[in-house]
Design a protein around this motif. Structure first.
Motif, PDB file in Angstrom:
ATOM      1  N   ASN A  44       0.856  -1.173   0.000  1.00 46.94           N
ATOM      2  CA  ASN A  44       0.000   0.000   0.000  1.00 46.94           C
ATOM      3  C   ASN A  44       0.898   1.231   0.000  1.00 46.94           C
ATOM      4  O   ASN A  44       2.036   1.184   0.482  1.00 46.94           O
ATOM      5  CB  ASN A  44      -0.902   0.001   1.223  1.00 46.94           C
ATOM      6  CG  ASN A  44      -1.793  -1.233   1.271  1.00 46.94           C
ATOM      7  OD1 ASN A  44      -2.546  -1.499   0.343  1.00 46.94           O
ATOM      8  ND2 ASN A  44      -1.690  -2.003   2.351  1.00 46.94           N
ATOM      9  N   ARG A  99      -3.933  -0.413  -1.880  1.00 45.46           N
ATOM     10  CA  ARG A  99      -4.537   0.871  -1.541  1.00 45.46           C
ATOM     11  C   ARG A  99      -3.536   1.988  -1.798  1.00 45.46           C
ATOM     12  O   ARG A  99      -2.363   1.890  -1.438  1.00 45.46           O
ATOM     13  CB  ARG A  99      -4.947   0.904  -0.065  1.00 45.46           C
ATOM     14  CG  ARG A  99      -5.881  -0.209   0.369  1.00 45.46           C
ATOM     15  CD  ARG A  99      -7.268  -0.036  -0.209  1.00 45.46           C
ATOM     16  NE  ARG A  99      -7.904   1.203   0.197  1.00 45.46           N
ATOM     17  CZ  ARG A  99      -8.536   1.373   1.361  1.00 45.46           C
ATOM     18  NH1 ARG A  99      -8.622   0.368   2.236  1.00 45.46           N
ATOM     19  NH2 ARG A  99      -9.107   2.519   1.656  1.00 45.46           N
ATOM     20  N   ASP A 146      -8.284   9.236  -1.659  1.00 47.88           N
ATOM     21  CA  ASP A 146      -7.924   8.309  -2.728  1.00 47.88           C
ATOM     22  C   ASP A 146      -7.503   9.115  -3.958  1.00 47.88           C
ATOM     23  O   ASP A 146      -7.902  10.274  -4.127  1.00 47.88           O
ATOM     24  CB  ASP A 146      -9.093   7.391  -3.070  1.00 47.88           C
ATOM     25  CG  ASP A 146     -10.300   8.171  -3.554  1.00 47.88           C
ATOM     26  OD1 ASP A 146     -10.476   8.297  -4.773  1.00 47.88           O
ATOM     27  OD2 ASP A 146     -11.048   8.666  -2.692  1.00 47.88           O
TER      28      ASP A 146
END
Length: 321
Positions: A86, A113, A294
């Motif tokens: 991530n 992620r 994000d």
């Protein structure tokens, strides 16, 4: 959790947060300059390395925190996600919209992620402004002025016209676009300090029923540190935010509402935005929160930032010719 922290410039602010988190058991710092790495080891007790490939592929690393120069963000994030990690990416996400999309696509194909350090979204003053605009407690938003002024506090970052939009103004553009959307018109002016050390710019953004002005300067003397804020004019009041800070973003922040009834100070939580970002990322990885940072959510501000960057880069080239 084990963190791979890449970069010894803006990485200092992230390191200071990790050093005080009991849930971060291990941090390894990557850099290319032994003297800078030695300072990280002395200040924080972190392990260091000059081997980026070995660190990114280390199976014990849970999160790769990318604080490298901006042109390295996208490729490094993609490599890390392909290695099963991530990633937290210091802003801006990328230097082109195509590279930003590659990061998003890699996130989808790898199942990893990715987070972008849009730290200003965690500012209590910015949160109050967003809430006020949404519920129209002061009426309609007519004008928004933001200002960011800083000395050259980070070795190796001259913040000339070629980097001012990307490294200083991007967070303010994120605030403006979150409130008003993409502008209809963009007018950019800029100037540069002697030898390309420091610069200043003004950006006027036009909307059908509002206007915005974003100003930035990196021409301040070192004792000035960082100062800035915003002035938001609504039909029924003016919100004025003033902040002062040092290289790690820690400082003093005040928010005042001015209306026909007088002047009212709004109490703000005593929070540190970098700390809040990292807490949010770790909470998302633990399944306790939904991501507010994000990469897809950063695209609007990035598009405006790149447009302004192109204008300022052209201004710089014209000055040098």
């Amino acid at each position: 959790m084990k963190i791979a922290l890449l970069g010894t410039g803006f990485g200092q602010a992230h390191a200071a947060v990790y050093a005080h988190r009991p849930d971060v058991t291990d941090v390894v710092v990557f850099g290319r300059t032994p003297a800078k790495l030695e300072k990280f080891a002395d200040d924080f007790g972190f392990a260091t390395t000059t081997d980026l490939d070995a660190l990114i592929t280390d199976p014990s690393v849970d999160l790769v925190d990318i604080c490298l120069p901006t042109h390295l963000h996208a490729d490094t994030a993609i490599r890390a996600m392909q290695a099963g990690k991530n990633v937290l990416i210091e802003l801006p996400l990328a230097t082109t919209m195509d590279d930003a999309q590659r990061v998003i696509d890699t996130q989808h194909t790898t199942g990893r992620r990715a987070f972008v350090d849009m730290f200003s979204r965690f500012s209590p003053a910015n949160a109050h402004l967003r809430e006020a605009a949404e519920d129209q407690r002061y009426g309609a938003l007519l004008s928004l002025e933001t200002e960011s002024r800083t000395a050259l506090l980070w070795p190796g970052y001259d913040l000339a016209l070629g980097s001012l939009a990307m490294d200083v103004m991007h967070a303010d553009f994120d605030l403006v676009t979150s409130l008003l959307g993409a502008p209809d018109t963009v007018h950019v002016t800029g100037t540069e300090g002697p030898g390309g050390r420091g610069s200043a710019a003004d950006v006027i953004l036009g909307y059908p029923n509002a206007t915005a002005r974003c100003s930035a300067s990196s021409l301040m003397p070192k004792p000035y540190a960082m100062r800035g804020g915003y002035r938001a004019t609504f039909t029924g009041a003016v919100l004025e935010h003033v902040t002062t800070a040092g290289p790690t973003g820690q400082g003093i922040s005040t928010l005042t509402a001015h209306s026909a009834d007088g002047e009212h100070t709004i109490n703000l939580p005593d929070t540190h935005t970098y700390t809040q970002v990292i807490e949010h990322v770790l909470a998302c990885l633990d399944g306790r929160e939904e991501s507010r940072i994000d990469p897809t959510s950063a695209l609007g501000a990035l598009r405006l930032t790149l447009d302004v960057h192109d204008e300022l880069t052209a201004t710089r080239a014209a000055h040098q010719s």
